[in-house]
Design a protein around this motif. Structure first.
Motif, PDB file in Angstrom:
ATOM      1  N   VAL A   1      26.147  22.319  61.212  1.00 10.43           N
ATOM      2  CA  VAL A   1      26.034  22.119  62.652  1.00 10.43           C
ATOM      3  C   VAL A   1      24.593  22.395  63.067  1.00 10.43           C
ATOM      4  CG1 VAL A   1      26.693  24.506  63.191  1.00 10.43           C
ATOM      5  CG2 VAL A   1      27.101  22.700  64.873  1.00 10.43           C
ATOM      6  N   GLN A   2      24.159  21.749  64.133  1.00 11.62           N
ATOM      7  CA  GLN A   2      22.815  22.001  64.643  1.00 11.62           C
ATOM      8  C   GLN A   2      22.794  23.280  65.470  1.00 11.62           C
ATOM      9  OE1 GLN A   2      21.593  18.433  66.760  1.00 11.62           O
ATOM     10  NE2 GLN A   2      20.513  17.702  64.935  1.00 11.62           N
ATOM     11  N   ALA A   3      21.635  23.866  65.557  1.00 14.27           N
ATOM     12  CA  ALA A   3      21.465  25.062  66.385  1.00 14.27           C
ATOM     13  C   ALA A   3      21.921  24.761  67.808  1.00 14.27           C
ATOM     14  CB  ALA A   3      20.012  25.507  66.375  1.00 14.27           C
ATOM     15  N   GLY A   4      22.649  25.720  68.366  1.00 13.40           N
ATOM     16  CA  GLY A   4      23.212  25.551  69.689  1.00 13.40           C
ATOM     17  C   GLY A   4      24.624  24.993  69.681  1.00 13.40           C
TER      18      GLY A   4
ATOM     19  N   PRO B   1      20.274  29.392  63.400  1.00 14.48           N
ATOM     20  CA  PRO B   1      20.042  29.265  61.950  1.00 14.48           C
ATOM     21  C   PRO B   1      20.365  30.546  61.181  1.00 14.48           C
ATOM     22  CG  PRO B   1      18.290  28.176  63.147  1.00 14.48           C
ATOM     23  CD  PRO B   1      19.136  28.873  64.181  1.00 14.48           C
ATOM     24  N   GLU B   2      20.145  31.696  61.801  1.00  9.55           N
ATOM     25  CA  GLU B   2      20.432  32.962  61.112  1.00  9.55           C
ATOM     26  C   GLU B   2      21.928  33.238  60.966  1.00  9.55           C
ATOM     27  OE1 GLU B   2      18.481  32.542  63.805  1.00  9.55           O
ATOM     28  OE2 GLU B   2      18.734  34.202  65.253  1.00  9.55           O
ATOM     29  N   ASP B   3      22.768  32.405  61.566  1.00  5.58           N
ATOM     30  CA  ASP B   3      24.218  32.533  61.358  1.00  5.58           C
ATOM     31  C   ASP B   3      24.658  31.844  60.073  1.00  5.58           C
ATOM     32  OD1 ASP B   3      24.593  32.008  64.883  1.00  5.58           O
ATOM     33  OD2 ASP B   3      24.740  33.926  63.812  1.00  5.58           O
TER      34      ASP B   3
ATOM     35  N   GLN C   1      31.709  27.886  53.974  1.00  2.00           N
ATOM     36  CA  GLN C   1      30.276  27.825  54.219  1.00  2.00           C
ATOM     37  C   GLN C   1      29.992  27.330  55.635  1.00  2.00           C
ATOM     38  OE1 GLN C   1      27.478  28.552  52.066  1.00  2.00           O
ATOM     39  NE2 GLN C   1      26.361  28.298  53.995  1.00  2.00           N
ATOM     40  N   VAL C   2      29.132  28.048  56.319  1.00  2.00           N
ATOM     41  CA  VAL C   2      28.620  27.625  57.625  1.00  2.00           C
ATOM     42  C   VAL C   2      27.105  27.485  57.494  1.00  2.00           C
ATOM     43  CG1 VAL C   2      28.249  28.288  60.021  1.00  2.00           C
ATOM     44  CG2 VAL C   2      30.475  28.676  58.940  1.00  2.00           C
ATOM     45  N   THR C   3      26.597  26.316  57.831  1.00  2.00           N
ATOM     46  CA  THR C   3      25.170  26.055  57.772  1.00  2.00           C
ATOM     47  C   THR C   3      24.707  25.573  59.133  1.00  2.00           C
ATOM     48  OG1 THR C   3      25.314  25.462  55.438  1.00  2.00           O
ATOM     49  CG2 THR C   3      23.314  24.814  56.607  1.00  2.00           C
TER      50      THR C   3
END
Length: 119
Positions: free
Chosen positions: A12-15, A87-89, A114-116
């Protein structure tokens, strides 16, 4: 045989947002506290959300206001709603079931999802 099966991870994208699910079998789900942990490469596993058998929740400051844990005892499922992802998540997210039996704590773990989060 106890099983915890996580799902819902992805890129997923940031936000953005994701909702993780963890379905438990082989335990009396309603009697267990449920937690979500995460582990990023090279880092220790850390708690990101917890919910007691009575429904009380707790979060570390790093995710407070962005993550929400909930449970559906009828479905033997615990959820983690993650909003405003950063991103740090990025990490592998694990579900944990725990219960104190007399003086011993029982813990069961899922295999992780996995979460990216891309910037």
């Amino acid at each position: 045989q106890v099983q915890l099966v996580e799902s819902g991870g992805g890129l997923v994208q940031a936000g953005g947002s994701l909702r993780l699910s963890c379905v438990a079998s082989g335990i009396i789900f309603s009697s267990f506290a449920m937690d979500w942990y995460r582990q990023a490469p090279g880092k220790e596993r850390e708690l990101v959300a917890g919910i007691t058998s009575g429904g009380s929740t707790n979060y570390p400051e790093s995710v407070k206001g962005r993550f929400t844990i909930s449970r559906d005892n009828a479905k033997n499922t615990v959820y983690l709603q993650m909003n405003n992802l950063r991103p740090e998540d990025t990490a592998v997210y694990y579900c944990n079931a725990r219960k104190l039996v007399y003086i011993k704590e029982i813990n069961y773990w899922g295999q992780g999802t996995q979460v990216t989060v891309s910037s």
